[in-house]
Design a protein around this motif. Structure first.
Motif, PDB file in Angstrom:
ATOM      1  N   UNK A   1      -2.943  -0.725  16.715  1.00  0.00           N
ATOM      2  CA  UNK A   1      -3.733  -0.956  15.291  1.00  0.00           C
ATOM      3  C   UNK A   1      -4.089  -2.360  15.565  1.00  0.00           C
ATOM      4  N   UNK A   2      -5.342  -2.452  14.435  1.00  0.00           N
ATOM      5  CA  UNK A   2      -6.069  -3.880  14.588  1.00  0.00           C
ATOM      6  C   UNK A   2      -5.594  -4.705  13.570  1.00  0.00           C
ATOM      7  N   UNK A   3      -5.081  -4.057  12.432  1.00  0.00           N
ATOM      8  CA  UNK A   3      -4.613  -4.982  11.310  1.00  0.00           C
ATOM      9  C   UNK A   3      -3.278  -4.481  11.032  1.00  0.00           C
ATOM     10  N   UNK A   4      -2.433  -5.251  10.353  1.00  0.00           N
ATOM     11  CA  UNK A   4      -1.261  -4.915   9.948  1.00  0.00           C
ATOM     12  C   UNK A   4      -1.411  -4.039   8.732  1.00  0.00           C
ATOM     13  N   UNK A   5      -0.551  -2.541   8.608  1.00  0.00           N
ATOM     14  CA  UNK A   5      -0.912  -1.604   7.500  1.00  0.00           C
ATOM     15  C   UNK A   5       0.308  -1.519   6.543  1.00  0.00           C
ATOM     16  N   UNK A   6       1.436  -2.387   6.839  1.00  0.00           N
ATOM     17  CA  UNK A   6       2.781  -2.279   6.070  1.00  0.00           C
ATOM     18  C   UNK A   6       2.841  -3.474   5.522  1.00  0.00           C
ATOM     19  N   UNK A   7       1.943  -4.450   5.292  1.00  0.00           N
ATOM     20  CA  UNK A   7       2.001  -5.911   4.605  1.00  0.00           C
ATOM     21  C   UNK A   7       2.565  -6.746   5.724  1.00  0.00           C
ATOM     22  N   UNK A   8       2.772  -7.852   5.353  1.00  0.00           N
ATOM     23  CA  UNK A   8       3.090  -9.177   6.231  1.00  0.00           C
ATOM     24  C   UNK A   8       4.640  -9.501   6.124  1.00  0.00           C
TER      25      UNK A   8
ATOM     26  N   UNK B   1       2.593   2.190  -3.475  1.00  0.00           N
ATOM     27  CA  UNK B   1       2.143   0.851  -3.510  1.00  0.00           C
ATOM     28  C   UNK B   1       2.231   0.349  -1.777  1.00  0.00           C
ATOM     29  N   UNK B   2       3.152   0.409  -1.626  1.00  0.00           N
ATOM     30  CA  UNK B   2       3.593  -0.291  -0.092  1.00  0.00           C
ATOM     31  C   UNK B   2       2.980   0.297   1.217  1.00  0.00           C
ATOM     32  N   UNK B   3       2.448   1.579   0.801  1.00  0.00           N
ATOM     33  CA  UNK B   3       1.599   2.298   2.029  1.00  0.00           C
ATOM     34  C   UNK B   3       0.281   2.392   1.827  1.00  0.00           C
ATOM     35  N   UNK B   4      -0.335   1.850   0.662  1.00  0.00           N
ATOM     36  CA  UNK B   4      -1.685   1.961   0.339  1.00  0.00           C
ATOM     37  C   UNK B   4      -2.586   1.459   1.454  1.00  0.00           C
ATOM     38  N   UNK B   5      -2.290   0.728   2.180  1.00  0.00           N
ATOM     39  CA  UNK B   5      -2.922   0.214   3.438  1.00  0.00           C
ATOM     40  C   UNK B   5      -2.837   0.869   4.634  1.00  0.00           C
ATOM     41  N   UNK B   6      -1.990   2.097   4.698  1.00  0.00           N
ATOM     42  CA  UNK B   6      -1.917   2.740   5.643  1.00  0.00           C
ATOM     43  C   UNK B   6      -3.032   3.837   6.105  1.00  0.00           C
ATOM     44  N   UNK B   7      -3.625   3.676   7.327  1.00  0.00           N
ATOM     45  CA  UNK B   7      -4.975   4.502   7.567  1.00  0.00           C
ATOM     46  C   UNK B   7      -4.798   5.965   7.524  1.00  0.00           C
ATOM     47  N   UNK B   8      -3.394   6.352   8.257  1.00  0.00           N
ATOM     48  CA  UNK B   8      -3.181   7.747   8.684  1.00  0.00           C
ATOM     49  C   UNK B   8      -2.611   8.315   7.458  1.00  0.00           C
TER      50      UNK B   8
END
Ligand SMILES: Cc1cc2nc3c(=O)[nH]c(=O)nc-3n(C[C@H](O)[C@H](O)[C@H](O)COP(=O)(O)O)c2cc1C
Length: 135
Positions: A81-88, A110-117
């Motif tokens: 991955x290029x960016x963290x998907x599960x927060x920091x 809400x916590x997985x909103x940034x997950x691409x897959x």
């Protein structure tokens, strides 16, 4: 960066009261290793995703697979991955207690909103939706 997601079954000897110390151990180590992620536990199963520097994530997975507190460790995905998907945060979990199952499901969403897959998102939503007692 590397991201790994796996699920496993807690050993019978692992009590719910053991979860807090497991979580703080994860947070201590992950802070040190620049690893972040999400760990769900429903009283009998774990679902965890973690991400960070490639070598450190691989090493962490090796330690996790040897850990006697769980068994039947099955890796779902291993992705670059290029960016963290599960927060920091070093390791997030969902709060337990008086929250309703619907609230917890929303929290996981809400916590997985940034997950691409979408497949990975569905995995976490499915786990939370099982509504085992702890969730
Ligand atoms: C379900 C589960 C999740 C874990 N997650 C992590 C983690 O995210 N990071 C970590 O360093 N260790 C994690 N551990 C703990 C490792 O398996 C191992 O006990 C720990 O890294 C100890 O390392 P040490 O021998 O260097 O103290 C986890 C263990 C279990 C059972």
């Amino acid at each position: 960066m590397l991201q790994i997601t796996y699920h496993s079954r807690a050993e019978a000897s692992f009590a719910r009261s053991d979860f807090a110390s497991l979580l703080s151990q994860c947070q201590r180590h992950n802070q040190r290793d620049s690893i972040s992620g999400l760990l769900l536990y429903d009283g009998s199963r774990f679902l965890q995703a973690f991400e960070g520097p490639r070598d450190l994530v691989d090493r962490c997975m090796s330690r996790i697979s040897l850990d006697a507190r769980h068994t039947a460790v099955h890796v779902h995905s291993r992705r670059l991955i290029t960016e963290r998907e599960f927060g920091t945060f070093a390791m997030t979990t969902i709060s337990q207690g008086e929250n309703s199952p619907d609230h917890l499901l929303d929290e996981v969403k809400g916590l997985i909103a940034g997950v691409a897959s979408p497949r990975l998102q569905a995995l976490f939503i499915g786990f939370a939706a099982m509504r085992r007692p702890l969730l």
